[in-house]
Design a protein around this motif. Structure first.
Motif, mmCIF file in Angstrom:
data_model
loop_
_atom_site.group_PDB
_atom_site.id
_atom_site.type_symbol
_atom_site.label_atom_id
_atom_site.label_comp_id
_atom_site.label_asym_id
_atom_site.label_seq_id
_atom_site.Cartn_x
_atom_site.Cartn_y
_atom_site.Cartn_z
ATOM 1 N N ARG A 48 23.854 -4.001 -95.980
ATOM 2 C CA ARG A 48 22.460 -4.173 -95.540
ATOM 3 C C ARG A 48 22.305 -5.450 -94.721
ATOM 4 N N TYR A 49 22.908 -6.550 -95.194
ATOM 5 C CA TYR A 49 22.783 -7.815 -94.477
ATOM 6 C C TYR A 49 23.562 -7.802 -93.163
ATOM 7 N N GLU A 50 24.694 -7.119 -93.128
ATOM 8 C CA GLU A 50 25.472 -7.066 -91.894
ATOM 9 C C GLU A 50 24.771 -6.253 -90.814
ATOM 10 N N ALA A 51 23.839 -5.394 -91.205
ATOM 11 C CA ALA A 51 23.073 -4.623 -90.239
ATOM 12 C C ALA A 51 21.957 -5.469 -89.607
ATOM 13 N N TRP A 111 24.232 -13.075 -99.098
ATOM 14 C CA TRP A 111 25.325 -12.413 -98.386
ATOM 15 C C TRP A 111 26.662 -13.064 -98.752
ATOM 16 N N TYR A 112 26.710 -14.390 -98.705
ATOM 17 C CA TYR A 112 27.951 -15.098 -99.028
ATOM 18 C C TYR A 112 28.343 -14.873 -100.499
ATOM 19 N N ASP A 113 27.363 -14.938 -101.402
ATOM 20 C CA ASP A 113 27.651 -14.721 -102.829
ATOM 21 C C ASP A 113 28.211 -13.321 -103.072
ATOM 22 N N LYS A 114 27.663 -12.324 -102.387
ATOM 23 C CA LYS A 114 28.146 -10.951 -102.563
ATOM 24 C C LYS A 114 29.555 -10.782 -101.995
ATOM 25 N N LEU A 115 29.864 -11.495 -100.904
ATOM 26 C CA LEU A 115 31.244 -11.464 -100.396
ATOM 27 C C LEU A 115 32.205 -12.045 -101.424
ATOM 28 N N THR A 116 31.770 -13.089 -102.120
ATOM 29 C CA THR A 116 32.583 -13.695 -103.176
ATOM 30 C C THR A 116 32.784 -12.716 -104.329
ATOM 31 N N VAL A 117 31.730 -12.002 -104.699
ATOM 32 C CA VAL A 117 31.839 -10.981 -105.756
ATOM 33 C C VAL A 117 32.855 -9.919 -105.349
ATOM 34 N N MET A 118 32.787 -9.488 -104.089
ATOM 35 C CA MET A 118 33.731 -8.481 -103.604
ATOM 36 C C MET A 118 35.162 -9.005 -103.642
ATOM 37 N N ARG A 119 35.367 -10.251 -103.228
ATOM 38 C CA ARG A 119 36.706 -10.845 -103.238
ATOM 39 C C ARG A 119 37.249 -10.912 -104.673
ATOM 40 N N ASP A 120 36.406 -11.368 -105.604
ATOM 41 C CA ASP A 120 36.842 -11.486 -107.001
ATOM 42 C C ASP A 120 37.146 -10.117 -107.614
ATOM 43 N N ALA A 121 36.309 -9.133 -107.311
ATOM 44 C CA ALA A 121 36.544 -7.778 -107.834
ATOM 45 C C ALA A 121 37.834 -7.211 -107.262
ATOM 46 N N ARG A 122 38.059 -7.434 -105.965
ATOM 47 C CA ARG A 122 39.301 -6.954 -105.337
ATOM 48 C C ARG A 122 40.517 -7.605 -106.000
ATOM 49 N N ALA A 123 40.429 -8.886 -106.327
ATOM 50 C CA ALA A 123 41.542 -9.580 -106.996
ATOM 51 C C ALA A 123 41.796 -8.990 -108.377
ATOM 52 N N THR A 124 40.730 -8.683 -109.103
ATOM 53 C CA THR A 124 40.870 -8.059 -110.422
ATOM 54 C C THR A 124 41.562 -6.706 -110.307
ATOM 55 N N LEU A 125 41.135 -5.914 -109.324
ATOM 56 C CA LEU A 125 41.731 -4.594 -109.127
ATOM 57 C C LEU A 125 43.172 -4.688 -108.644
ATOM 58 N N ALA A 126 43.465 -5.665 -107.799
ATOM 59 C CA ALA A 126 44.840 -5.842 -107.320
ATOM 60 C C ALA A 126 45.755 -6.210 -108.486
#
Length: 97
Positions: free
Chosen positions: A53-56, A70-85
Motif C-alpha cells: 500500500r505504501y509503495e503505491a 513503512w520502514y518498520d514493516k520492512l523490518t518485520v518482513m526481513r525478520d520473518a524471512r530470517a526465521t523462515l530461512a
C-alpha cells in the motif's frame, strides 16, 4: 493451487512428519509447520500488504508516521524471512512464478 499452511503438533519437526505429510509438503499443497514458522508467515504476509500500500503512494506525499510504518514493516518482513530461512521454509513466502 495455493499452499495451505497447517500448524504441526507441538514438538514436531520436518523429519518427524508422516509419509503423507512429506508427500503433500513436496507437492506444495499442504505444509505442516511449527507455530514459530506459522507466525512468521502470518507476520510476513501482513507486513507485505502494508508495504505494498505504501509503495503505491508517492513518497513525497507520505507523512513521517507513514515513512516510519513503512520502514518498520520492512523490518518485520526481513525478520520473518530470517526465521523462515533458518527453518528451511522460505518457499512459503515466495511469489509463484
Amino acid at each position: 493451487m495455493a499452499t495451505q499452511i497447517v500448524q504441526a503438533p507441538a514438538g514436531a519437526d520436518h523429519q518427524a512428519m508422516s509419509l503423507a505429510d512429506r508427500l503433500a509438503h513436496e507437492a506444495g499443497t499442504h505444509v505442516r509447520v511449527t507455530p514459530n514458522v506459522a507466525r512468521a508467515v502470518a507476520r510476513f504476509q501482513s507486513a507485505a500488504r502494508t508495504v505494498a500500500r505504501y509503495e503505491a503512494m508517492d513518497s513525497a506525499d507520505m507523512t513521517p508516521d507513514e515513512h516510519n510504518t513503512w520502514y518498520d514493516k520492512l523490518t518485520v518482513m526481513r525478520d520473518a524471512r530470517a526465521t523462515l530461512a533458518a527453518a528451511g521454509q522460505e518457499h512459503l513466502i515466495e511469489v509463484a512464478r
